[in-house]
Write a protein that holds these residues in place. Structure first.
Motif, PDB file in Angstrom:
ATOM      1  N   ASN A  55       3.901  -4.972  -7.274  1.00  0.00           N
ATOM      2  CA  ASN A  55       3.705  -5.087  -5.830  1.00  0.00           C
ATOM      3  C   ASN A  55       2.684  -6.182  -5.583  1.00  0.00           C
ATOM      4  O   ASN A  55       1.547  -6.095  -6.064  1.00  0.00           O
ATOM      5  CB  ASN A  55       3.223  -3.748  -5.256  1.00  0.00           C
ATOM      6  CG  ASN A  55       3.120  -3.762  -3.750  1.00  0.00           C
ATOM      7  OD1 ASN A  55       2.233  -4.435  -3.190  1.00  0.00           O
ATOM      8  ND2 ASN A  55       3.997  -3.023  -3.067  1.00  0.00           N
ATOM      9  N   GLN A  69      -0.522  -4.982  -3.439  1.00  0.00           N
ATOM     10  CA  GLN A  69      -1.495  -4.188  -4.198  1.00  0.00           C
ATOM     11  C   GLN A  69      -2.221  -5.067  -5.238  1.00  0.00           C
ATOM     12  O   GLN A  69      -3.418  -4.878  -5.482  1.00  0.00           O
ATOM     13  CB  GLN A  69      -0.784  -3.024  -4.891  1.00  0.00           C
ATOM     14  CG  GLN A  69      -0.298  -1.949  -3.922  1.00  0.00           C
ATOM     15  CD  GLN A  69       0.300  -0.765  -4.663  1.00  0.00           C
ATOM     16  OE1 GLN A  69      -0.130  -0.428  -5.762  1.00  0.00           O
ATOM     17  NE2 GLN A  69       1.290  -0.120  -4.055  1.00  0.00           N
ATOM     18  N   SER A  80      11.719  -4.513  -3.703  1.00  0.00           N
ATOM     19  CA  SER A  80      11.223  -4.224  -5.051  1.00  0.00           C
ATOM     20  C   SER A  80      10.821  -5.504  -5.782  1.00  0.00           C
ATOM     21  O   SER A  80      11.239  -6.604  -5.425  1.00  0.00           O
ATOM     22  CB  SER A  80      12.280  -3.478  -5.866  1.00  0.00           C
ATOM     23  OG  SER A  80      13.389  -4.318  -6.125  1.00  0.00           O
TER      24      SER A  80
END
Length: 296
Positions: A17, A20, A54
């Motif tokens: 990610n 993050q 994703s």
């Protein structure tokens, strides 16, 4: 490729990610994306499969993951090595010698030096004679340890004598001279000699060799470039030799006999300056104390 790029790659690979990863690295999302794109361009592969929903590592990304971890780990280890004071200060002293016996003679001196300057890291180098004093002048060495050179050898350095070394005659244990307690040059002038290659010889050795050679033909002499090689030929019976005592390897196969009418030779340390170099000053003092005390 830099460690920040690799850190971005590892963070994205861990979280899968970008947002993050950016938060963990305390940078912006676009900054992470830019670093990954730059890394992919440099490697000429895609590291991640990205969709709006994703993020996955590609096969190439999985292969590169191990390399990236290793590179970052090495970088972190290097930073820790020099980033703190826990390891103590490192003090270096670069010492040059042009033959191994001279270097080996420093063992006791360096042992004494280690006790009084535990932070010292000596750097010992065996350097050919034709280069060693240039390295001293250019600052690549703090000191050169060896015999005092002729005034004809121009050395831009100071010299400190630390020992006087007697000259000895060496011969094989089976030679007729082996049982003698002392000799004069006149006692050995008819012998065959194993000698240093003339350009390699120090002044004291060269002068003595000149007296021994006289006007005799070259066929009566064998020349070597090291004391170890001389010792081998002496043991093999090619002739005898004359050397400063501590250049002779310690072996029961060789007999060493003091020469009564040959002056001792000066052994010491060449250096540029003691100013701002307390380790060098301590080294010279320890060398004088240890080598003067030796029965050489």
């Amino acid at each position: 490729m830099n460690t920040f790029q690799l850190s971005c790659f590892l963070a994205v690979a861990e979280y899968l990610n970008f947002a993050q990863a950016a938060k963990q690295l305390h940078v912006t999302h676009p900054a992470v994306s830019q670093q990954i794109q730059s890394l992919e361009k440099e490697l000429n592969v895609k590291l991640f499969q990205r969709t709006t929903r994703s993020v996955k590592l590609t096969d190439e990304g999985k292969v590169f993951l191990w390399d990236a971890k290793q590179i970052v780990a090495i970088s972190d280890r290097a930073k820790k090595r020099f980033g703190g004071v826990a390891g103590g200060n490192i003090e270096t002293l670069s010492i040059g010698c042009y033959n191994f016996p001279c270097m080996f003679l420093l063992a006791d001196t360096l042992e004494t030096l280690r006790t009084i300057r535990p932070e010292l890291h000596p750097r010992l180098q065996e350097i050919p004679f034709q280069h060693i004093y240039r390295m001293l002048e250019e600052g690549d060495l703090d000191a050169v340890v060896g015999f005092k050179e002729s005034a004809n050898v121009k050395i831009n350095a100071l010299y400190k004598e630390v020992a006087k070394v007697p000259m000895v005659c060496i011969c094989s244990g089976s030679h007729s001279l082996a049982g003698q307690k002392e000799l004069r040059l006149c006692d050995i002038k008819e012998e065959r000699f194993v000698l240093f290659v003339p350009p390699k010889g120090m002044l004291s050795i060269a002068q003595t060799q000149g007296q021994l050679m006289g006007e005799r033909p070259p066929s009566e002499f064998y020349f070597c470039e090291s004391a170890e090689a001389i010792t081998v030929l002496v043991k093999a019976g090619y002739g005898i030799s004359v050397l400063p005592d501590f250049l002779v390897p310690d072996t029961p196969l060789i007999s060493r006999i003091p020469l009564k009418d040959v002056d001792q030779v000066s052994f010491g340390i060449y250096y540029k300056s003691l100013q701002g170099n307390p380790a060098l000053k301590a080294f010279i003092q320890c060398a004088k104390e240890n080598l003067t005390a030796l029965d050489i």
